[in-house]
Design a protein around this motif. Sequence first.
Motif, mmCIF file in Angstrom:
data_model
loop_
_atom_site.group_PDB
_atom_site.id
_atom_site.type_symbol
_atom_site.label_atom_id
_atom_site.label_comp_id
_atom_site.label_asym_id
_atom_site.label_seq_id
_atom_site.Cartn_x
_atom_site.Cartn_y
_atom_site.Cartn_z
ATOM 1 N N TYR A 60 0.914 -1.297 0.142
ATOM 2 C CA TYR A 60 0.084 -0.092 0.037
ATOM 3 C C TYR A 60 0.778 1.215 -0.143
ATOM 4 O O TYR A 60 0.482 2.164 0.303
ATOM 5 C CB TYR A 60 -1.006 -0.053 1.042
ATOM 6 C CG TYR A 60 -1.883 -1.027 1.140
ATOM 7 C CD1 TYR A 60 -3.033 -1.063 0.776
ATOM 8 C CD2 TYR A 60 -1.757 -2.205 1.974
ATOM 9 C CE1 TYR A 60 -4.107 -2.299 0.613
ATOM 10 C CE2 TYR A 60 -2.632 -3.286 2.263
ATOM 11 C CZ TYR A 60 -3.565 -3.151 1.517
ATOM 12 O OH TYR A 60 -4.655 -4.275 1.468
ATOM 13 N N PRO A 325 -11.811 -0.872 0.340
ATOM 14 C CA PRO A 325 -11.820 0.355 -0.382
ATOM 15 C C PRO A 325 -13.286 0.533 -1.022
ATOM 16 O O PRO A 325 -13.501 1.890 -1.277
ATOM 17 C CB PRO A 325 -10.942 -0.012 -1.606
ATOM 18 C CG PRO A 325 -10.641 -1.731 -1.482
ATOM 19 C CD PRO A 325 -10.824 -1.998 -0.117
ATOM 20 N N LYS A 412 -8.095 1.907 4.381
ATOM 21 C CA LYS A 412 -8.896 2.127 3.175
ATOM 22 C C LYS A 412 -10.420 2.554 3.201
ATOM 23 O O LYS A 412 -11.104 3.012 2.670
ATOM 24 C CB LYS A 412 -8.674 1.000 2.229
ATOM 25 C CG LYS A 412 -7.434 0.732 1.758
ATOM 26 C CD LYS A 412 -6.820 1.903 1.170
ATOM 27 C CE LYS A 412 -5.263 1.658 0.639
ATOM 28 N NZ LYS A 412 -4.862 2.972 -0.156
#
Length: 546
Positions: A60, A325, A412
């Motif tokens: 990430y 996400p 996220k």
Amino acid sequence: MKQTILSIQPADNVWVALQDIPAGTTLTIGAQTITTLQAIAAKHKVTATDIPKDGAITMYGVLVGLANEDLPAGTLITTKNIRHASGQFAVSENRKTNWTPPDVSAWRDRTFMGYHRTDGRVGTGNYWVIIPLVFCENRNVQLLHEVLTKQLGYQRQHPYENMLQGLLADFKAGKTTSTKDFTETVITPTRTFPNIDGIKLLTHTMGCGGTKDDARTLCGLLAGYITHPNVAGATVLSLGCQNAQIAMLKEEIEKRVPGFDRTVIYLEQQQAGSEKALMTMAIQQTFEGLSKANQQERKPAPLSKLCIGMECGGSDGFSGISANPAVGLVADKLIALGGSVILSEFPELCGVEQELSDRCINTTLAAKYVQLMRDYASSAEAVGSGFDSNPSAGNIRDGLITDAIKSAGAAKKGGSSPVTDVIDYPGRVQHPGLALLCTPGSDVESTTAEVGAGATVVLFTTGLGTPTGNPITPVIKLSTNSKLAARMPDIIDIDTGSIIEGSSTLEQMSDRLLELVIATASGTYKTKAQELGQDDFIPWKRGISL
């Protein structure tokens, strides 16, 4: 063809397996090719480059660990060959708050059907809560709850009762059965008060015996529930001699909503005398309060009135690339519409502190966030633990090898918008936008805290399967992978595994999620946790949980 391997960020030196990969498999991303040295199970990670001993492991785009030995490209990472590590963080004058909101023109005029409160907030439910101010009153509140729910039409016959009735019939007839089929027909009684969504119980083990700060914190959390827009009114039972006093609770209620005008019934057992006297007053006064609260009905409200809590539990190696996400995009869309979002679980923000600090709208908020993170980490270390102890056995088994790997994916859920508030537990959301709320990573304690802070819907991602719900706020459960959704359909509301399989995009999934949020907030969709009666409530005793 389904994708086999994923590089989350171009700078990452480990890749994520999207399906089981045999040893000796050649993998290519861009100009980079490796050959796996071991079998790589789906959700686990493989080194994309040669990494020397003590070299950085990045995912990430952030530091998530250090190598315990030389790791050639193609090596499966495990708890033995890497260790937890995360980057340093500090308050920076460089604010990264320039944000391009997503296009929300299609959602601008959408509404949900909610309960409008005089303080300006709008609830997604209309519940009556029964609360013990101290654990000594748990029996009395349970008795009160049993009487009210049974007589007012809130107690359903459970399908398992049918199975037991069949077993009893066989037993009385002298038959021996090892298994018994049973009908799942559920008879739902008619409610006396159709506009009251439920009568909920908030039992706990606190209120006395701890520190005075514990009592004050408990009263703050309970005040958050009593003043919550999903709550129509409350009955509070006190023993009388405990640390958590009625006066303290009233102070906390006034802090949160000055001039609070919903019905709250306070009764003290040591003043009432006998159980009969206490229960008689409790039943009569609660019945009157329910009758009054039943007069309120759902009315249209803009999506800006929603406050969504973002939560995860039983996370896996797909959480950070599918459900989280997707939830983050929902957060961005709601914030663009003027709504509020809560990101909590501070031990699961380890490694992304600098990013979140830089996203705070000013250095005062950034400093508060940094200090809360440091204080929490120090308190864990003081009892011989640390954030590195956060991942569970299930997390590790499914690819979350270090806390920083877990945290980078968990973050996220907060999307990409600026941070407009930082709240210490058990505080309340006061502003639209993204709020960081200090809670443990333990999912029930964190969900309890998010609702106490004002979340009217919770989006809860899980890769391993957890049934967590809440007494007053609907919890929408998202599976990170389709195998979980198929295996545990009774707890999963929506499957985001199609993102991994490539049949849907994050954008498409976020739209599906927002539609489900609107239906849930309007009361037209009941979450699986609501259907199961999964009413989890655990106050955080600070300093104990990660």
